[in-house]
Design a protein around this motif. Structure first.
Motif, PDB file in Angstrom:
ATOM      1  N   LYS A 137      -3.822 -13.247  27.308  1.00 41.63           N
ATOM      2  CA  LYS A 137      -2.724 -13.642  27.997  1.00 41.63           C
ATOM      3  C   LYS A 137      -1.455 -13.452  27.238  1.00 41.63           C
ATOM      4  N   ALA A 138      -1.736 -14.099  25.882  1.00 40.33           N
ATOM      5  CA  ALA A 138      -0.577 -14.195  25.040  1.00 40.33           C
ATOM      6  C   ALA A 138      -0.243 -13.014  24.330  1.00 40.33           C
ATOM      7  N   GLY A 139      -1.137 -11.989  24.146  1.00 41.22           N
ATOM      8  CA  GLY A 139      -0.827 -10.748  23.496  1.00 41.22           C
ATOM      9  C   GLY A 139      -1.275 -11.006  21.999  1.00 41.22           C
ATOM     10  N   ARG A 140      -0.455 -11.960  21.541  1.00 42.81           N
ATOM     11  CA  ARG A 140      -0.765 -12.482  19.977  1.00 42.81           C
ATOM     12  C   ARG A 140      -0.607 -13.851  19.820  1.00 42.81           C
ATOM     13  N   HIS A 199     -10.361 -17.140  17.235  1.00 42.33           N
ATOM     14  CA  HIS A 199     -11.690 -18.011  17.151  1.00 42.33           C
ATOM     15  C   HIS A 199     -12.859 -16.820  17.079  1.00 42.33           C
ATOM     16  N   PRO A 200     -14.002 -17.001  16.344  1.00 39.11           N
ATOM     17  CA  PRO A 200     -14.978 -16.067  16.058  1.00 39.11           C
ATOM     18  C   PRO A 200     -15.338 -15.366  17.580  1.00 39.11           C
ATOM     19  N   GLY A 201     -15.556 -14.109  17.553  1.00 40.26           N
ATOM     20  CA  GLY A 201     -15.702 -13.321  18.653  1.00 40.26           C
ATOM     21  C   GLY A 201     -14.424 -12.877  19.484  1.00 40.26           C
ATOM     22  N   GLU A 202     -13.515 -13.292  18.833  1.00 39.59           N
ATOM     23  CA  GLU A 202     -12.091 -12.913  19.892  1.00 39.59           C
ATOM     24  C   GLU A 202     -11.308 -11.836  19.258  1.00 39.59           C
ATOM     25  N   VAL A 203     -10.974 -11.010  20.099  1.00 41.26           N
ATOM     26  CA  VAL A 203     -10.326  -9.763  19.565  1.00 41.26           C
ATOM     27  C   VAL A 203      -8.993  -9.576  20.481  1.00 41.26           C
ATOM     28  N   ALA A 204      -7.840  -9.240  19.494  1.00 40.31           N
ATOM     29  CA  ALA A 204      -6.675  -8.974  20.161  1.00 40.31           C
ATOM     30  C   ALA A 204      -6.416  -7.616  20.504  1.00 40.31           C
ATOM     31  N   SER A 205      -5.731  -7.141  21.604  1.00 44.59           N
ATOM     32  CA  SER A 205      -5.666  -5.745  21.950  1.00 44.59           C
ATOM     33  C   SER A 205      -4.727  -4.943  21.036  1.00 44.59           C
ATOM     34  N   ALA A 206      -5.220  -3.632  21.037  1.00 42.44           N
ATOM     35  CA  ALA A 206      -4.700  -2.777  19.859  1.00 42.44           C
ATOM     36  C   ALA A 206      -3.338  -2.409  20.289  1.00 42.44           C
ATOM     37  N   HIS A 207      -2.407  -2.237  19.510  1.00 43.77           N
ATOM     38  CA  HIS A 207      -0.908  -1.828  19.546  1.00 43.77           C
ATOM     39  C   HIS A 207      -0.473  -1.304  18.644  1.00 43.77           C
ATOM     40  N   ALA A 208       0.897  -0.629  18.796  1.00 40.88           N
ATOM     41  CA  ALA A 208       1.654   0.062  17.663  1.00 40.88           C
ATOM     42  C   ALA A 208       3.142  -0.405  17.806  1.00 40.88           C
ATOM     43  N   HIS A 209       3.843  -0.655  16.912  1.00 42.40           N
ATOM     44  CA  HIS A 209       5.216  -1.029  17.280  1.00 42.40           C
ATOM     45  C   HIS A 209       5.990  -0.221  15.806  1.00 42.40           C
ATOM     46  N   HIS A 217      -6.481  -7.019  15.516  1.00 41.08           N
ATOM     47  CA  HIS A 217      -7.008  -7.821  14.773  1.00 41.08           C
ATOM     48  C   HIS A 217      -8.194  -8.966  15.483  1.00 41.08           C
ATOM     49  N   GLY A 218      -9.248  -9.117  14.583  1.00 42.54           N
ATOM     50  CA  GLY A 218     -10.189 -10.068  15.639  1.00 42.54           C
ATOM     51  C   GLY A 218     -10.953 -10.854  14.439  1.00 42.54           C
ATOM     52  N   VAL A 219     -11.964 -11.567  14.929  1.00 44.09           N
ATOM     53  CA  VAL A 219     -13.003 -12.518  14.122  1.00 44.09           C
ATOM     54  C   VAL A 219     -14.275 -12.177  14.620  1.00 44.09           C
ATOM     55  N   ASP A 241      -6.454   2.535  25.547  1.00 44.21           N
ATOM     56  CA  ASP A 241      -8.184   1.819  25.657  1.00 44.21           C
ATOM     57  C   ASP A 241      -7.961   0.312  25.535  1.00 44.21           C
ATOM     58  N   LEU A 242      -6.830  -0.186  25.022  1.00 35.04           N
ATOM     59  CA  LEU A 242      -6.722  -1.470  24.742  1.00 35.04           C
ATOM     60  C   LEU A 242      -7.420  -2.104  23.444  1.00 35.04           C
ATOM     61  N   GLN A 243      -8.583  -1.075  23.037  1.00 33.54           N
ATOM     62  CA  GLN A 243      -9.218  -1.335  21.638  1.00 33.54           C
ATOM     63  C   GLN A 243      -9.335  -0.044  20.967  1.00 33.54           C
ATOM     64  N   GLN A 244      -9.196   0.086  19.697  1.00 32.77           N
ATOM     65  CA  GLN A 244      -9.558   1.283  19.062  1.00 32.77           C
ATOM     66  C   GLN A 244     -10.920   1.439  18.446  1.00 32.77           C
ATOM     67  N   LYS A 245     -11.289   2.773  18.385  1.00 27.69           N
ATOM     68  CA  LYS A 245     -12.704   2.790  17.873  1.00 27.69           C
ATOM     69  C   LYS A 245     -12.480   2.901  16.410  1.00 27.69           C
ATOM     70  N   VAL A 246     -13.593   2.291  15.759  1.00 23.42           N
ATOM     71  CA  VAL A 246     -13.648   2.339  14.097  1.00 23.42           C
ATOM     72  C   VAL A 246     -13.985   3.699  13.825  1.00 23.42           C
ATOM     73  N   GLY A 247     -13.404   4.630  12.930  1.00 16.20           N
ATOM     74  CA  GLY A 247     -13.588   5.924  12.628  1.00 16.20           C
ATOM     75  C   GLY A 247     -14.112   6.314  11.367  1.00 16.20           C
ATOM     76  N   TYR A 248     -14.307   4.976  10.282  1.00 18.99           N
ATOM     77  CA  TYR A 248     -14.580   5.155   9.188  1.00 18.99           C
ATOM     78  C   TYR A 248     -15.536   4.355   8.818  1.00 18.99           C
ATOM     79  N   ALA A 249     -16.120   4.577   7.472  1.00 22.56           N
ATOM     80  CA  ALA A 249     -16.848   3.423   6.764  1.00 22.56           C
ATOM     81  C   ALA A 249     -16.155   2.118   6.566  1.00 22.56           C
TER      82      ALA A 249
END
Ligand SMILES: [Fe+2]
Ligand SMILES: [Fe+2]
Length: 375
Positions: free
Chosen positions: A81-84, A112-122, A163-165, A196-204
């Motif tokens: 809800k807060a976005g960030r 908190h552990p397990g939380e993920v914020a939505s992906a964005h760009a600015h 960002h996430g934990v 997609d609200l989340q992005q894929k990890v594309g690298y090691a």
């Protein structure tokens, strides 16, 4: 005679505007105003001060005061809800633009552990400096970086980031630093939520640290032409080691002790186009001399205890406290310990000042280079 709706900033100095109000002039100013115009000599002394006049005030935000409130935000709002979920640092002189100091924004974010914020760009450039917790990570344009305390990570302008934990981690708090007020002042800010609200990890994981993080070494055939550093994470271990090694080879700066800039390994220049950052070490008992310069600075105490004197006022600090030095404010720093070093992380708008030819610096000449403390 004086009309409170018409400003007139007079100075009795040759070369400066000093026109007295007369009934005829006041009527003239009134008529100009109706055409959305005005006489420069009424405001020239105000809009062109003799030297920079920051509307920001020096502030120290004590972590022990803020931490509980930051943690409470977890119960009050979700990241969805807060976005960030951020408590931002609101300089009393810059509330109109939500700045921590000058044209820089800063806030404390908790996840908190397990939380993920939505992906964005600015369009604003951003950074994070980890204050506490384990398991934090940031993903920038598909590059995932694991983060620990005192690690510094970039989320440069235009990049997809989130960002996430991790679920196995602990509650994490970090400082965000952005140039939102600057980019808004330039009327150039865009914000996009990832489709997609989340992005894929594309690298090691941590690939950019493995590729670009070795001092003095660059991978063969490596190409990098973006405006920001390809080394997206600067970890505390190697930063602190670099400061300790450098301290063996230098007396340090009179004004900053042992200071090293975080740099783009390709150019040797600042980490991002609009924000620079550095880490400095004050050796046991070290007291620097005062200077002032253009540019706004936000400090976070990474290690140790001491104080800084900013425009004659003393601010005592401990680990995780944050303070700001406005442009052209006198400042000096002191390590209060006789046995332990103290480290200050800083981010600033120096790349803007320097690339626009606006950087100026001056040493405090009187009193042995140290400011008298004002009551
Ligand atoms: Fe962001
Ligand atoms: Fe300085």
């Amino acid at each position: 005679m004086a009309n409170p709706t018409i400003e007139n900033h007079r100075e009795d100095v040759a070369g400066r505007a000093n026109v007295e109000d007369t009934p005829e002039l006041l009527a003239y100013y009134g008529e100009l105003g109706r055409m959305d115009a005005a006489a420069l000599w009424t405001v020239a002394n105000k809009i062109e001060p003799w030297q920079p006049k920051s509307s920001s005030v020096p502030v120290l935000w004590r972590y022990e005061d803020l931490r509980d409130y930051v943690l409470r935000s977890v119960e009050l709002v979700t990241p969805e809800k807060a976005g960030r979920r951020v408590i931002y640092l609101n300089n009393p002189g810059r509330r109109d633009v939500a700045a921590c100091v000058g044209w820089l924004y800063s806030g404390l974010q908790v996840m908190h552990p397990g939380e993920v914020a939505s992906a964005h760009a600015h369009s604003a450039s951003a950074l994070r400096f980890i204050m506490e917790g384990e398991g934090a990570y940031t993903i920038v344009d598909g590059h995932k970086m694991t983060l620990g305390v005192n690690d510094f990570v970039l989320t440069p302008n235009g990049t997809w980031h989130e960002h996430g934990v991790s679920a196995e981690g602990t509650p994490c708090i970090w400082q965000d630093g952005l140039d939102i007020p600057l980019v808004n002042a330039l009327e150039a800010n865009f914000y996009v939520v990832h489709p997609d609200l989340q992005q894929k990890v594309g690298y090691a994981v941590d690939d950019m640290s493995h590729t670009w993080g070795a001092p003095g070494l660059r991978p063969v055939n490596s190409e990098w032409a973006k405006g920001h550093s390809p080394l997206l994470k600067y970890d505390w271990g190697s930063t602190y080691e670099a400061l300790q090694r450098y301290a063996k080879a230098t007396e340090g700066s009179t004004f900053d002790g042992v200071l090293m800039n975080y740099v783009n390994p390709v150019t040797g220049g600042p980490v991002m186009q609009t924000i620079g950052a550095s880490m400095q070490m004050l050796r046991p008992g070290e007291k620097t001399r005062a200077h002032r310069h253009t540019g706004s600075f936000v400090y976070q105490v990474a290690k140790g205890e001491g104080y800084s004197i900013i425009d004659g006022k003393r601010f005592d600090w401990k680990p995780r406290d944050i303070f700001c030095v406005p442009s052209w404010a006198w400042h000096e720093h002191a390590n209060a310990s006789a046995s332990e070093d103290a480290c200050l992380f800083t981010f600033n708008d120096l790349p803007v000042m320097q690339s626009l030819g606006l950087y100026r610096e001056e040493a405090f000449g009187d009193n042995g280079g140290r400011q008298p403390i004002l009551a």
